[in-house]
Design a protein around this motif. Structure first.
Motif, mmCIF file in Angstrom:
data_model
loop_
_atom_site.group_PDB
_atom_site.id
_atom_site.type_symbol
_atom_site.label_atom_id
_atom_site.label_comp_id
_atom_site.label_asym_id
_atom_site.label_seq_id
_atom_site.Cartn_x
_atom_site.Cartn_y
_atom_site.Cartn_z
ATOM 1 N N LEU A 170 0.829 -1.205 0.000
ATOM 2 C CA LEU A 170 0.000 0.000 0.000
ATOM 3 C C LEU A 170 0.865 1.257 0.000
ATOM 4 O O LEU A 170 0.561 2.234 -0.699
ATOM 5 C CB LEU A 170 -0.930 -0.009 1.215
ATOM 6 N N VAL A 171 1.943 1.236 0.770
ATOM 7 C CA VAL A 171 2.855 2.382 0.795
ATOM 8 C C VAL A 171 3.492 2.573 -0.578
ATOM 9 O O VAL A 171 3.568 3.700 -1.096
ATOM 10 C CB VAL A 171 3.940 2.184 1.874
ATOM 11 N N ALA A 172 3.936 1.486 -1.201
ATOM 12 C CA ALA A 172 4.544 1.569 -2.531
ATOM 13 C C ALA A 172 3.536 2.069 -3.564
ATOM 14 O O ALA A 172 3.863 2.884 -4.432
ATOM 15 C CB ALA A 172 5.087 0.204 -2.943
ATOM 16 N N LEU A 184 -5.731 7.843 -0.423
ATOM 17 C CA LEU A 184 -6.496 6.640 -0.095
ATOM 18 C C LEU A 184 -5.583 5.452 0.182
ATOM 19 O O LEU A 184 -5.835 4.668 1.110
ATOM 20 C CB LEU A 184 -7.469 6.304 -1.228
ATOM 21 N N PHE A 185 -4.525 5.301 -0.601
ATOM 22 C CA PHE A 185 -3.564 4.221 -0.333
ATOM 23 C C PHE A 185 -2.920 4.415 1.043
ATOM 24 O O PHE A 185 -2.731 3.453 1.798
ATOM 25 C CB PHE A 185 -2.494 4.169 -1.419
ATOM 26 N N ALA A 186 -2.570 5.666 1.365
ATOM 27 C CA ALA A 186 -1.980 5.949 2.673
ATOM 28 C C ALA A 186 -2.984 5.652 3.782
ATOM 29 O O ALA A 186 -2.632 5.075 4.820
ATOM 30 C CB ALA A 186 -1.528 7.409 2.738
ATOM 31 N N TRP A 187 -4.222 6.069 3.575
ATOM 32 C CA TRP A 187 -5.286 5.809 4.555
ATOM 33 C C TRP A 187 -5.419 4.304 4.806
ATOM 34 O O TRP A 187 -5.521 3.870 5.957
ATOM 35 C CB TRP A 187 -6.607 6.366 4.029
ATOM 36 N N SER A 188 -5.421 3.517 3.734
ATOM 37 C CA SER A 188 -5.559 2.066 3.869
ATOM 38 C C SER A 188 -4.371 1.464 4.601
ATOM 39 O O SER A 188 -4.535 0.577 5.446
ATOM 40 C CB SER A 188 -5.721 1.412 2.497
ATOM 41 N N ALA A 189 -3.169 1.946 4.283
ATOM 42 C CA ALA A 189 -1.983 1.450 4.983
ATOM 43 C C ALA A 189 -2.099 1.754 6.476
ATOM 44 O O ALA A 189 -1.759 0.919 7.324
ATOM 45 C CB ALA A 189 -0.722 2.091 4.410
ATOM 46 N N GLY A 190 -2.618 2.928 6.785
ATOM 47 C CA GLY A 190 -2.797 3.293 8.183
ATOM 48 C C GLY A 190 -3.838 2.453 8.874
ATOM 49 O O GLY A 190 -3.662 2.041 10.027
#
Length: 318
Positions: A170-172, A184-190
């Motif tokens: 997700l971070v990548a 949104l990717f950052a939110w999901s990683a969190g």
């Protein structure tokens, strides 16, 4: 009171008493067996016949009881995938997603190829509800979809079911894109990080293990604006590629709309907007969606997400 020399309760009497005890035991077993038979071959089939009673996204007593049937309901619900009715396929997928059974994730994954967009969206939300890394594996291809509706919701759903290995992915993925998708990717990683931490901290409390608290409530315009300022600062750092994993956790804490509800599809769609912050989310929806976290309900599904009955909306006067 009989005398101590009374010998009327002889071995023959004891034998009769034993026969009576055996007879009562047989009756008890027959009553128990008949109740099991009635439940399995009469009551449960009747209940499954009513499985389409509650519309998709709504839960009543029927949906709750079917979810509690567990594996017994799975063959019927999987069989509904052959139905010609998109609404029936969607409702069965929704019910399946609340059951912990190895047949559930493959069925939901197959439904992502359904010809009806409503069915695909229900399957997507259902995969998120399961909370299983195998469900995340089925969702990743959708993050490359050209359909914005599916792609953005799939990114959010990954935050509901991703595992440890998905955090780095997700971070990548966040660093490989920009704008709202990066957020949104950052939110999901969190959210994955918060969910896994909840599982570790509450390993001895399965009813709350994996539960992620929604964003704190606000009660006035000043609090809304202060929240927006904090979120804008985080989004600026995320846009700059700064510590995506750590800032993703903070973004989730400030914007998570709460997924402890039956209507996962609605919450996923809502989260796509809410990640931008309350003022921007409200502006983009015409104030139609107030960002109010869902109250913590009482029932725990297989992924530690709660099942609650939707409150009945007041009906307008005739």
């Amino acid at each position: 009171m009989p005398a101590l020399s009374d010998r009327s309760f002889n071995p023959k009497a004891w034998g009769k008493l034993g026969l009576y005890a055996i007879g009562l035991g047989i009756v008890a077993v027959l009553v128990w067996a008949s109740s099991i038979f009635f439940e399995k071959f009469v009551e449960n089939p009747r209940l499954l016949q009513k499985r389409f009673h509650d519309p998709v996204g709504q839960v009543g007593m029927t949906s709750t009881r079917i979810a509690h049937l567990g594996a017994e309901a799975v063959p019927t619900l999987v069989g509904d995938m052959a139905s010609n009715s998109p609404s029936e396929r969607s409702k069965s997928l929704e019910l399946l997603s609340g059951i912990d059974d190895p047949r559930v994730v493959p069925t939901l994954a197959d439904a992502l190829k359904d010809g009806d967009i409503g069915v695909r969206l229900t399957a997507l939300a259902g995969l998120g509800r399961t909370g299983k890394p195998a469900a995340a594996a089925a969702l990743w291809p959708l993050t490359q979809s050209g359909d914005d509706l599916l792609r953005l919701r799939a990114i959010v759903a990954l935050g509901l079911c991703g595992g440890e290995a998905d955090i780095a992915k997700l971070v990548a993925a966040a660093l490989a894109t920009t704008g709202q998708e990066r957020a949104l990717f950052a939110w999901s990683a969190g959210r994955v990080q918060r969910r896994l931490e909840s599982q570790k901290l509450n390993a001895d409390k399965p009813e709350i293990a994996g539960y992620v608290a929604p964003a704190p409530e606000y009660t006035n315009d000043e609090q809304i604006h202060a929240r927006q300022v904090d979120i804008d600062t985080l989004l600026a750092d995320i846009d700059a590629g700064k510590d995506i994993a750590k800032n993703g956790v903070k973004l989730n804490e400030l914007t998570d709309v709460g997924f402890a509800t039956w209507n996962q599809g609605h919450q996923i769609a809502y989260q796509v907007l809410a990640v931008r912050g309350p003022e921007k989310a409200l502006a983009s929806t015409g104030d139609a969606l107030a960002m109010e976290p869902v109250a913590k309900p009482a029932w725990t599904g297989p992924n530690a997400q709660k099942l609650q009955l939707d409150a009945k909306q007041p009906q307008p006067a005739p």
